[in-house]
Design a protein around this motif. Sequence first.
Motif, PDB file in Angstrom:
ATOM      1  N   MET A   1       0.844  -1.171   0.000  1.00 16.95           N
ATOM      2  CA  MET A   1       0.000   0.000   0.000  1.00 16.95           C
ATOM      3  C   MET A   1       0.896   1.242   0.000  1.00 16.95           C
ATOM      4  O   MET A   1       1.715   1.420   0.873  1.00 16.95           O
ATOM      5  N   SER A   2       0.759   2.063  -0.992  1.00 20.50           N
ATOM      6  CA  SER A   2       1.578   3.268  -1.065  1.00 20.50           C
ATOM      7  C   SER A   2       0.837   4.450  -0.460  1.00 20.50           C
ATOM      8  O   SER A   2      -0.380   4.493  -0.421  1.00 20.50           O
ATOM      9  N   THR A   3       1.594   5.381   0.020  1.00 11.57           N
ATOM     10  CA  THR A   3       0.997   6.605   0.552  1.00 11.57           C
ATOM     11  C   THR A   3       1.603   7.785  -0.176  1.00 11.57           C
ATOM     12  O   THR A   3       2.673   7.689  -0.766  1.00 11.57           O
ATOM     13  N   THR A   4       0.919   8.901  -0.116  1.00  7.66           N
ATOM     14  CA  THR A   4       1.416  10.101  -0.780  1.00  7.66           C
ATOM     15  C   THR A   4       1.754  11.143   0.269  1.00  7.66           C
ATOM     16  O   THR A   4       1.261  11.098   1.391  1.00  7.66           O
ATOM     17  N   THR A   5       2.580  12.072  -0.118  1.00  8.64           N
ATOM     18  CA  THR A   5       2.893  13.162   0.791  1.00  8.64           C
ATOM     19  C   THR A   5       1.774  14.179   0.762  1.00  8.64           C
ATOM     20  O   THR A   5       0.863  14.105  -0.047  1.00  8.64           O
ATOM     21  N   THR A   6       1.838  15.138   1.631  1.00 11.02           N
ATOM     22  CA  THR A   6       0.772  16.120   1.766  1.00 11.02           C
ATOM     23  C   THR A   6       0.617  16.986   0.524  1.00 11.02           C
ATOM     24  O   THR A   6      -0.494  17.280   0.108  1.00 11.02           O
ATOM     25  N   ALA A   7       1.716  17.374  -0.103  1.00 11.86           N
ATOM     26  CA  ALA A   7       1.643  18.270  -1.258  1.00 11.86           C
ATOM     27  C   ALA A   7       0.891  17.646  -2.437  1.00 11.86           C
ATOM     28  O   ALA A   7      -0.026  18.267  -2.978  1.00 11.86           O
ATOM     29  N   PRO A   8       1.226  16.415  -2.857  1.00 11.39           N
ATOM     30  CA  PRO A   8       0.446  15.826  -3.950  1.00 11.39           C
ATOM     31  C   PRO A   8      -1.021  15.615  -3.574  1.00 11.39           C
ATOM     32  O   PRO A   8      -1.901  15.812  -4.407  1.00 11.39           O
ATOM     33  N   LYS A   9      -1.288  15.224  -2.345  1.00 12.09           N
ATOM     34  CA  LYS A   9      -2.671  15.030  -1.924  1.00 12.09           C
ATOM     35  C   LYS A   9      -3.436  16.336  -2.037  1.00 12.09           C
ATOM     36  O   LYS A   9      -4.559  16.368  -2.536  1.00 12.09           O
ATOM     37  N   ALA A  10      -2.815  17.421  -1.613  1.00 12.89           N
ATOM     38  CA  ALA A  10      -3.464  18.730  -1.712  1.00 12.89           C
ATOM     39  C   ALA A  10      -3.721  19.095  -3.165  1.00 12.89           C
ATOM     40  O   ALA A  10      -4.778  19.656  -3.486  1.00 12.89           O
ATOM     41  N   THR A  11      -2.797  18.769  -4.041  1.00 11.76           N
ATOM     42  CA  THR A  11      -2.968  19.050  -5.466  1.00 11.76           C
ATOM     43  C   THR A  11      -4.141  18.257  -6.036  1.00 11.76           C
ATOM     44  O   THR A  11      -4.983  18.805  -6.744  1.00 11.76           O
ATOM     45  N   PHE A  12      -4.203  16.978  -5.701  1.00 12.32           N
ATOM     46  CA  PHE A  12      -5.301  16.142  -6.183  1.00 12.32           C
ATOM     47  C   PHE A  12      -6.646  16.623  -5.645  1.00 12.32           C
ATOM     48  O   PHE A  12      -7.648  16.637  -6.360  1.00 12.32           O
ATOM     49  N   LEU A  13      -6.677  17.014  -4.382  1.00 16.14           N
ATOM     50  CA  LEU A  13      -7.925  17.503  -3.800  1.00 16.14           C
ATOM     51  C   LEU A  13      -8.320  18.852  -4.387  1.00 16.14           C
ATOM     52  O   LEU A  13      -9.504  19.157  -4.523  1.00 16.14           O
ATOM     53  N   ASN A  14      -7.331  19.657  -4.767  1.00 13.91           N
ATOM     54  CA  ASN A  14      -7.629  20.933  -5.422  1.00 13.91           C
ATOM     55  C   ASN A  14      -8.262  20.690  -6.796  1.00 13.91           C
ATOM     56  O   ASN A  14      -9.221  21.360  -7.173  1.00 13.91           O
ATOM     57  N   ILE A  15      -7.751  19.710  -7.522  1.00 17.08           N
ATOM     58  CA  ILE A  15      -8.344  19.344  -8.818  1.00 17.08           C
ATOM     59  C   ILE A  15      -9.781  18.896  -8.610  1.00 17.08           C
ATOM     60  O   ILE A  15     -10.685  19.270  -9.357  1.00 17.08           O
ATOM     61  N   LEU A  16     -10.003  18.119  -7.569  1.00 14.63           N
ATOM     62  CA  LEU A  16     -11.353  17.645  -7.269  1.00 14.63           C
ATOM     63  C   LEU A  16     -12.272  18.801  -6.903  1.00 14.63           C
ATOM     64  O   LEU A  16     -13.427  18.833  -7.313  1.00 14.63           O
ATOM     65  N   ARG A  17     -11.761  19.764  -6.164  1.00 13.77           N
ATOM     66  CA  ARG A  17     -12.557  20.949  -5.802  1.00 13.77           C
ATOM     67  C   ARG A  17     -12.964  21.708  -7.055  1.00 13.77           C
ATOM     68  O   ARG A  17     -14.115  22.148  -7.186  1.00 13.77           O
ATOM     69  N   ILE A  18     -12.058  21.841  -8.006  1.00 14.78           N
ATOM     70  CA  ILE A  18     -12.365  22.513  -9.268  1.00 14.78           C
ATOM     71  C   ILE A  18     -13.447  21.745 -10.017  1.00 14.78           C
ATOM     72  O   ILE A  18     -14.392  22.336 -10.556  1.00 14.78           O
ATOM     73  N   LYS A  19     -13.341  20.419 -10.033  1.00 16.86           N
ATOM     74  CA  LYS A  19     -14.360  19.603 -10.694  1.00 16.86           C
ATOM     75  C   LYS A  19     -15.719  19.780 -10.026  1.00 16.86           C
ATOM     76  O   LYS A  19     -16.748  19.819 -10.705  1.00 16.86           O
ATOM     77  N   LEU A  20     -15.735  19.905  -8.702  1.00 14.56           N
ATOM     78  CA  LEU A  20     -16.993  20.131  -7.985  1.00 14.56           C
ATOM     79  C   LEU A  20     -17.625  21.464  -8.374  1.00 14.56           C
ATOM     80  O   LEU A  20     -18.837  21.544  -8.574  1.00 14.56           O
ATOM     81  N   THR A  21     -16.827  22.500  -8.491  1.00 13.63           N
ATOM     82  CA  THR A  21     -17.387  23.804  -8.848  1.00 13.63           C
ATOM     83  C   THR A  21     -17.891  23.819 -10.291  1.00 13.63           C
ATOM     84  O   THR A  21     -18.821  24.557 -10.609  1.00 13.63           O
ATOM     85  N   LYS A  22     -17.301  22.988 -11.133  1.00 15.00           N
ATOM     86  CA  LYS A  22     -17.744  22.930 -12.526  1.00 15.00           C
ATOM     87  C   LYS A  22     -19.119  22.299 -12.673  1.00 15.00           C
ATOM     88  O   LYS A  22     -19.790  22.522 -13.676  1.00 15.00           O
ATOM     89  N   ILE A  23     -19.540  21.525 -11.684  1.00 13.60           N
ATOM     90  CA  ILE A  23     -20.886  20.943 -11.741  1.00 13.60           C
ATOM     91  C   ILE A  23     -21.917  22.051 -11.832  1.00 13.60           C
ATOM     92  O   ILE A  23     -22.865  21.969 -12.603  1.00 13.60           O
ATOM     93  N   GLY A  24     -21.736  23.098 -11.048  1.00 14.66           N
ATOM     94  CA  GLY A  24     -22.692  24.201 -11.036  1.00 14.66           C
ATOM     95  C   GLY A  24     -22.635  25.090 -12.260  1.00 14.66           C
ATOM     96  O   GLY A  24     -23.556  25.862 -12.511  1.00 14.66           O
ATOM     97  N   ARG A  25     -21.571  24.981 -13.039  1.00 15.33           N
ATOM     98  CA  ARG A  25     -21.424  25.850 -14.200  1.00 15.33           C
ATOM     99  C   ARG A  25     -21.656  25.144 -15.525  1.00 15.33           C
ATOM    100  O   ARG A  25     -21.535  25.750 -16.583  1.00 15.33           O
ATOM    101  N   THR A  26     -21.997  23.884 -15.471  1.00 17.82           N
ATOM    102  CA  THR A  26     -22.182  23.132 -16.708  1.00 17.82           C
ATOM    103  C   THR A  26     -23.610  23.277 -17.219  1.00 17.82           C
ATOM    104  O   THR A  26     -24.491  23.733 -16.512  1.00 17.82           O
ATOM    105  N   GLU A  27     -23.809  22.910 -18.462  1.00 18.84           N
ATOM    106  CA  GLU A  27     -25.160  22.923 -19.027  1.00 18.84           C
ATOM    107  C   GLU A  27     -26.006  21.884 -18.300  1.00 18.84           C
ATOM    108  O   GLU A  27     -25.492  20.871 -17.823  1.00 18.84           O
TER     109      GLU A  27
END
Length: 80
Positions: A1-27
């Motif tokens: 089982m691999s783990t990630t450091t805090t910086a990559p996790k934050a980057t991945f979660l930031n991408i996910l946050r952007i995807k969440l906000t795009k739900i409200g802006r899509t057709e």
Amino acid sequence: MSTTTTAPKATFLNILRIKLTKIGRTERRYIDRAEENVRAYAEALADANIITDDERDELYDKAKDAAEAAVRAFKDAEQA
């Protein structure tokens, strides 16, 4: 089982946050696809052990809430 450091996790979660906000802006016809995209991304992060299953479930709920809010906004705009 691999783990990630805090910086990559934050980057991945930031991408996910952007995807969440795009739900409200899509057709309206693509809201379900945008929600599914967020859910799939969260599942991939959980599969890669970047987030826990509890975090994944929380993200599922956020995606569902965002999609429901977007649909309500479209319905309100149609009624106005």
